[in-house]
Scaffold this motif. Structure first.
Motif, mmCIF file in Angstrom:
data_model
loop_
_atom_site.group_PDB
_atom_site.id
_atom_site.type_symbol
_atom_site.label_atom_id
_atom_site.label_comp_id
_atom_site.label_asym_id
_atom_site.label_seq_id
_atom_site.Cartn_x
_atom_site.Cartn_y
_atom_site.Cartn_z
ATOM 1 N N ILE A 4 -33.755 -15.034 15.015
ATOM 2 C CA ILE A 4 -32.961 -15.256 15.548
ATOM 3 C C ILE A 4 -33.651 -15.903 16.941
ATOM 4 O O ILE A 4 -33.860 -14.665 17.509
ATOM 5 N N VAL A 6 -33.631 -17.047 20.801
ATOM 6 C CA VAL A 6 -32.544 -17.963 21.628
ATOM 7 C C VAL A 6 -33.109 -18.179 23.067
ATOM 8 O O VAL A 6 -33.639 -16.940 23.431
ATOM 9 N N THR A 31 -33.477 -19.247 12.916
ATOM 10 C CA THR A 31 -32.213 -20.416 13.357
ATOM 11 C C THR A 31 -32.501 -20.248 15.210
ATOM 12 O O THR A 31 -32.569 -19.568 15.621
ATOM 13 N N VAL A 33 -30.785 -20.454 18.966
ATOM 14 C CA VAL A 33 -29.195 -20.371 19.379
ATOM 15 C C VAL A 33 -29.469 -21.194 21.089
ATOM 16 O O VAL A 33 -30.805 -20.292 21.929
ATOM 17 N N ASN A 34 -28.380 -21.662 21.556
ATOM 18 C CA ASN A 34 -29.365 -22.622 22.815
ATOM 19 C C ASN A 34 -27.508 -22.563 24.229
ATOM 20 O O ASN A 34 -26.591 -22.561 23.314
ATOM 21 N N LEU A 35 -27.454 -21.863 25.184
ATOM 22 C CA LEU A 35 -26.522 -20.728 25.569
ATOM 23 C C LEU A 35 -26.048 -21.801 26.597
ATOM 24 O O LEU A 35 -24.851 -20.958 28.015
ATOM 25 N N TRP A 57 -29.943 -26.999 16.227
ATOM 26 C CA TRP A 57 -29.331 -25.758 16.479
ATOM 27 C C TRP A 57 -28.129 -25.756 17.324
ATOM 28 O O TRP A 57 -27.576 -26.606 16.806
ATOM 29 N N VAL A 58 -27.929 -24.451 17.328
ATOM 30 C CA VAL A 58 -26.768 -24.268 17.714
ATOM 31 C C VAL A 58 -26.374 -23.916 19.265
ATOM 32 O O VAL A 58 -27.697 -23.571 19.356
ATOM 33 N N GLN A 59 -25.321 -24.382 19.809
ATOM 34 C CA GLN A 59 -25.793 -24.576 21.051
ATOM 35 C C GLN A 59 -24.340 -25.162 21.613
ATOM 36 O O GLN A 59 -23.437 -25.515 21.200
ATOM 37 N N LEU A 104 -22.204 -16.986 15.614
ATOM 38 C CA LEU A 104 -22.810 -16.627 13.883
ATOM 39 C C LEU A 104 -22.309 -15.825 12.887
ATOM 40 O O LEU A 104 -22.554 -14.319 13.256
ATOM 41 N N LEU A 110 -21.496 -15.987 20.715
ATOM 42 C CA LEU A 110 -22.539 -16.096 21.484
ATOM 43 C C LEU A 110 -21.806 -16.931 22.914
ATOM 44 O O LEU A 110 -20.634 -17.388 21.998
#
Length: 246
Positions: A4, A6, A31, A33-35, A57-59, A104, A110
């Motif tokens: 992942i 990050v 993957t 992810v963007n926080l 992306w997971v944002q 996730l 997150l």
């Protein structure tokens, strides 16, 4: 193997984001992810959000994304106001619809600040105008009962991996786009990373989790020049040096 990437706290710095995206593309992660805190600041908010909207992306949302899209524009600070005036409605709508947190694989949580607040610090405590690593008891209290084996947070722009307990790892990837800043809340303090690099992290799992904290070069002089052109010498210094203008 699970991997992942990050990212967090891009703050409209498309130059840093492009460099990070190019770097992580070579590392073949599963993957990204963007926080949060995607665009706020005197740089390139429109180019940044347009890039992010295209990614798979997971944002999630950060405090500045929430403030920019949901607060009265008349009450925006300088950084939010600059981004707000340059974004069109579809871009603002995308930011507004981002969730405040994510999960996730039922084990990786997150969030931007803490599980309960996008403006509170998770791993840092303010002391004498600067931040220090919070104690484990402070960190546990800030979790507020939230439990996952891996927790990913941003907000403070401080790159850390903290093993709170045997079954609890918290990672802050640092800031992609802003290596230092000054804030007045909850009390006056500065955060300085000490270098202008763009930062992110990669987590990998084989039999256990490992964390790689990454700092890469990009054209930070150009980013500082953009901030200066927009009247933000505080950002210009932070972007060029990783320190606050004295």
């Amino acid at each position: 193997m699970k991997s992942i990437a990050v990212l967090s706290d891009i703050h409209g710095n498309i130059l840093a984001l492009d460099a990070v995206a190019e770097d992580l593309a070579k590392r073949k992660v599963d993957t990204v992810v963007n926080l949060g805190d995607h665009v706020s600041g005197p740089l390139w908010p429109k180019k940044t959000v347009q890039f992010l909207m295209k990614q798979r992306w997971v944002q999630i949302s950060g405090n500045h994304d929430r403030q920019l899209t949901k607060n009265d524009p008349a009450k925006h600070g300088l950084s939010d106001a600059y981004a707000f005036k340059l974004l069109d409605n579809p871009e603002k709508s995308w930011l507004e619809k981002l969730p405040p947190s994510g999960l996730l694989d039922d084990e990786i949580f997150l969030f931007h600040g803490t599980p309960a607040s996008d403006t509170e610090y998770m791993l840092e405590t303010i002391s004498h105008g600067r931040t220090v690593l919070a104690s484990r008891n402070e960190i546990r209290q800030r979790l507020g009962g939230a439990m996952s084996r891996i927790m990913l947070c941003g907000h403070t722009h401080v790159q850390r991996a903290v093993q709170v307990d045997e079954d609890l790892l918290i990672v802050n990837p640092g800031s992609v786009g802003l290596p230092a800043y000054k804030d007045e809340l909850p009390e006056p303090h500065v955060i300085e990373s000490g270098s202008p690099h763009a930062r992110y992290a990669i987590l990998r799992y084989e039999t256990t989790w490992t964390v790689e904290l990454i700092a890469i070069q990009y054209d930070w002089k150009r980013a500082g020049d953009q901030a200066a052109r927009n009247g933000r010498e505080d950002w210009a210094s932070a972007l060029r040096t990783g320190f606050i203008l004295q």
